[in-house]
Motif scaffolding. Structure first.
Motif, short mmCIF file in Angstrom:
data_model
loop_
_atom_site.label_atom_id
_atom_site.label_comp_id
_atom_site.label_asym_id
_atom_site.label_seq_id
_atom_site.Cartn_x
_atom_site.Cartn_y
_atom_site.Cartn_z
N LYS A 130 37.41 33.93 39.67
CA LYS A 130 38.03 34.75 40.72
C LYS A 130 39.37 35.34 40.27
CE LYS A 130 36.18 32.30 44.79
NZ LYS A 130 36.55 31.41 45.91
N VAL A 131 40.24 34.47 39.72
CA VAL A 131 41.61 34.92 39.45
C VAL A 131 41.70 35.68 38.12
CG1 VAL A 131 44.00 34.20 39.16
CG2 VAL A 131 42.53 32.98 40.77
N LEU A 132 41.14 35.09 37.07
CA LEU A 132 41.28 35.73 35.76
C LEU A 132 40.40 36.97 35.63
CD1 LEU A 132 41.43 32.82 33.15
CD2 LEU A 132 43.30 34.20 34.04
N ALA B 157 42.33 44.69 40.31
CA ALA B 157 43.71 45.19 40.34
C ALA B 157 43.91 46.31 39.31
CB ALA B 157 44.68 44.04 40.07
N ASP B 158 43.45 46.08 38.09
CA ASP B 158 43.70 47.04 37.01
C ASP B 158 42.93 48.34 37.18
OD1 ASP B 158 45.34 45.16 35.94
OD2 ASP B 158 43.98 44.53 34.35
N ASN B 159 41.69 48.25 37.67
CA ASN B 159 40.81 49.42 37.67
C ASN B 159 40.75 50.17 39.00
OD1 ASN B 159 39.72 49.12 34.91
ND2 ASN B 159 38.94 47.18 35.75
N PHE B 160 41.00 49.47 40.10
CA PHE B 160 40.78 50.12 41.39
C PHE B 160 42.01 50.12 42.31
CE2 PHE B 160 36.67 48.48 39.97
CZ PHE B 160 35.88 49.61 40.06
N VAL B 161 42.80 49.07 42.26
CA VAL B 161 43.85 48.91 43.27
C VAL B 161 45.20 49.46 42.82
CG1 VAL B 161 45.12 47.25 44.69
CG2 VAL B 161 42.70 46.87 44.19
N ASP B 162 45.75 48.89 41.75
CA ASP B 162 47.13 49.21 41.36
C ASP B 162 47.34 50.70 41.08
OD1 ASP B 162 47.65 46.57 41.69
OD2 ASP B 162 47.72 46.07 39.57
N PRO B 163 46.47 51.36 40.31
CA PRO B 163 46.72 52.80 40.05
C PRO B 163 46.72 53.64 41.33
CG PRO B 163 45.03 51.93 38.58
CD PRO B 163 45.27 50.89 39.63
N ILE C 158 30.85 26.51 29.10
CA ILE C 158 31.03 27.43 30.24
C ILE C 158 32.46 27.97 30.28
CG2 ILE C 158 31.02 27.60 32.77
CD1 ILE C 158 28.79 25.53 32.80
N LEU C 159 33.43 27.09 30.09
CA LEU C 159 34.83 27.53 30.14
C LEU C 159 35.14 28.53 29.04
CD1 LEU C 159 36.70 24.20 30.99
CD2 LEU C 159 36.34 26.17 32.48
N LEU C 160 34.61 28.28 27.84
CA LEU C 160 34.84 29.22 26.73
C LEU C 160 34.24 30.58 27.03
CD1 LEU C 160 34.37 26.99 23.53
CD2 LEU C 160 36.47 28.05 24.37
N LEU C 161 33.05 30.57 27.64
CA LEU C 161 32.40 31.84 27.99
C LEU C 161 33.29 32.66 28.93
CD1 LEU C 161 28.65 30.88 28.54
CD2 LEU C 161 29.57 32.53 26.88
N ILE C 162 33.86 31.97 29.90
CA ILE C 162 34.71 32.69 30.87
C ILE C 162 36.01 33.16 30.22
CG2 ILE C 162 36.06 32.41 32.99
CD1 ILE C 162 33.92 30.50 33.95
N PRO D 30 39.89 39.30 31.07
CA PRO D 30 40.95 40.19 30.57
C PRO D 30 42.16 39.39 30.10
CG PRO D 30 40.13 40.92 32.72
CD PRO D 30 39.54 39.57 32.46
N ALA D 31 42.93 39.98 29.18
CA ALA D 31 44.10 39.28 28.65
C ALA D 31 45.18 39.14 29.73
CB ALA D 31 44.65 40.04 27.46
N GLY D 32 46.06 38.14 29.56
CA GLY D 32 47.18 37.96 30.48
C GLY D 32 46.89 36.94 31.56
N ILE D 33 47.97 36.49 32.19
CA ILE D 33 47.86 35.51 33.28
C ILE D 33 48.31 36.18 34.57
CG2 ILE D 33 48.65 33.27 34.14
CD1 ILE D 33 49.23 32.51 31.24
N PRO D 34 47.39 36.43 35.49
CA PRO D 34 47.79 37.10 36.74
C PRO D 34 48.64 36.19 37.62
CG PRO D 34 45.48 36.45 36.82
CD PRO D 34 45.97 36.12 35.45
#
Length: 468
Positions: free
Chosen positions: A200-202, A209-215, A448-452, A457-461
């Motif tokens: 959900k968060v990452l 946020a990056d593709n639809f909301v913030d811009p 599973i964790l490695l797959l996610i 996307p890079a960064g910590i929201p």
């Protein structure tokens, strides 16, 4: 320190091992938890820790007259006043200073109110709510006076300190005051909650946020009305993924430490009406507002009109609680008006009339109303919100369409209808993991964790509600 940071992911396993090495001594575990909680607060700013310790010390001292004095009501009022003044000073001083300054300037008075640079202490809203529930429970004799360490830990318990859920003293203090050894909660459930939080968060929160909301929110006049409408829906999903993902994560951390936090979400966008929405969204806040603001104001014990005034006041204060800005107040007022109108409709046309006509249409209308209110919640200023709404209403022509609305709007519609099925997936995953032999579970978890993590996307929201 973000709970999604590399630092936390390295330090928490070490803390976890030490914590459970003390499993036979809950008292020592509490001491360790308190140190860890204070370390988390200090990682943001050492001054925040000093404020929290001072606040805890003062309120703990007032616990005794509240519990033992014959004038306990007066002492309760003093303690609650201190809690509210503390919150208002750090959270709203500058907001009200600007408003008062504008007012006295408008009167022609030549006086400048001194400005003070104030940082909002991390978690202050949440430990204020925790403390008020404690003080009221103490007055009602629902709880006794805990030890100073137990009280300090109740206020500062780090999984729920930053952005909730809001713990009630009568429910959470007994978990702190156990004398028998704690047990780790269902570890597969904890793993699935962490998995959900990461997705959900990452992934989803960041992608939306990056593709639809913030811009679009940054410059709505450059976007087509359908792009803007899509941004509104995307933000509704983003804030849900961000906040519920955060809740999943801290609930998992608490489970791993042998604690249970209150449920905070229950498919909110499947609500039939606004009243139902607030029984599903940020449940620990909405029930707190009900019990500590709405009911003390009189609740529904008086006339119908007075009940609506009480509701309106409580919901507006709920909006103001989210932040020192007119946008949050308007957001609260929109919800307040919606619920009052809903109650008037119930009174004259029958309860939940629209739901009786069509449950899906009622859900659709409720979702649209909630999305409309999110525009003010997301906008920095009222001027920004006005610009956004103007562009939404007028940019059907003369502006190029940026997104593939033929793809995304049907996807949203499909997601809306399969929402109940998606909500069942976590429980199904827990049942699947329960069937795996325990020795293989760590391998499954790591894969599973490695797959996610490799696809996120890079960064910590940031956690949106951490700033409230």
């Amino acid at each position: 320190m973000s709970y999604l940071s590399i630092e936390f992911s390295v330090l928490f396993p070490l803390f976890f091992l030490l914590y459970w090495a003390l499993a036979k001594k809950p008292l020592y575990q509490n001491g360790l938890l308190l140190i860890a909680s204070y370390a988390v607060v200090a990682s943001f700013d050492i001054n925040f820790l000093a404020i929290l310790i001072t606040y805890s010390f003062v309120l703990y001292g007032l616990s005794f007259p509240i519990y033992y004095s014959k004038r306990s009501g007066i002492w309760l009022g003093i303690a609650i006043a201190i809690a509210i003044i503390n919150l208002c000073f750090f959270k709203y001083f500058d907001f009200f200073r600007v408003q008062v300054q504008a007012f006295i300037t408008g009167l022609g008075v030549d006086y400048a109110i001194p400005g003070i640079e104030i940082l909002l202490p991390i978690g202050i809203s949440f430990y204020t709510f925790h403390s008020i529930s404690y003080l009221v429970s103490l007055k009602k004799k629902e709880i006794g006076i805990p030890s100073a360490i137990d009280f300090a830990l109740f206020l500062s318990f780090f999984p729920s300190l930053v952005a909730g859920p809001i713990n009630r003293a009568k429910d959470f203090l007994p978990q702190i005051q156990v004398t028998q050894a704690r047990e780790i909660g269902n570890y597969n459930q904890a793993f699935v909650l962490i998995l959900l939080a990461l997705i959900k968060v990452l992934c989803l929160n960041t992608a939306l946020a990056d593709n639809f909301v913030d811009p679009v929110f940054a410059n709505p006049s450059n976007y087509h009305s359908l792009d803007i409408l899509l941004a509104v829906y995307a933000y509704a999903l983003q804030i849900f993924f961000n906040f519920s993902g955060y809740t999943n994560l801290v609930t998992a951390i608490a489970l791993l430490l042998g604690f249970r936090l209150p449920i905070n979400f229950n498919m909110p966008y499947f609500a039939n009406n606004l009243r139902d929405f607030w029984q599903r969204w940020h449940i620990s806040l909405s029930t707190w507002i009900r019990d500590y603001i709405y009911i003390p104001l009189g609740g529904n014990r008086q006339s119908f009109t007075r009940t609506q005034v009480n509701l309106f006041t409580a919901m507006t204060l709920s909006g103001l609680w989210h932040g020192a800005s007119f946008t949050f107040i308007v957001w609260g007022v929109i919800h307040a008006l919606g619920i009052v109108l809903l109650n008037i409709g119930d009174r004259y046309w029958g309860r939940d009339r629209l739901s009786q006509v069509s449950i899906w249409f009622a859900r659709f209308i409720t979702f649209q109303y909630v999305c409309f209110a999110w525009i003010f919640f997301r906008s920095v200023t009222l001027s920004d919100a006005t610009e956004f709404l103007t562009a939404l209403a007028h940019n059907f022509t003369g502006v190029a369409l940026n997104t593939n609305v033929i793809l995304y709007f049907p996807l949203l519609l499909i997601a809306f209808f399969i929402y109940p099925l998606l909500a069942k997936l976590p429980d199904l995953l827990v049942k699947l993991l329960d069937k795996i032999v325990w020795i293989y579970l760590p391998i499954v978890w790591v894969i599973i964790l490695l797959l996610i993590l490799t696809t996120a996307p890079a960064g910590i929201p940031n956690f949106i509600y951490a700033s409230f």
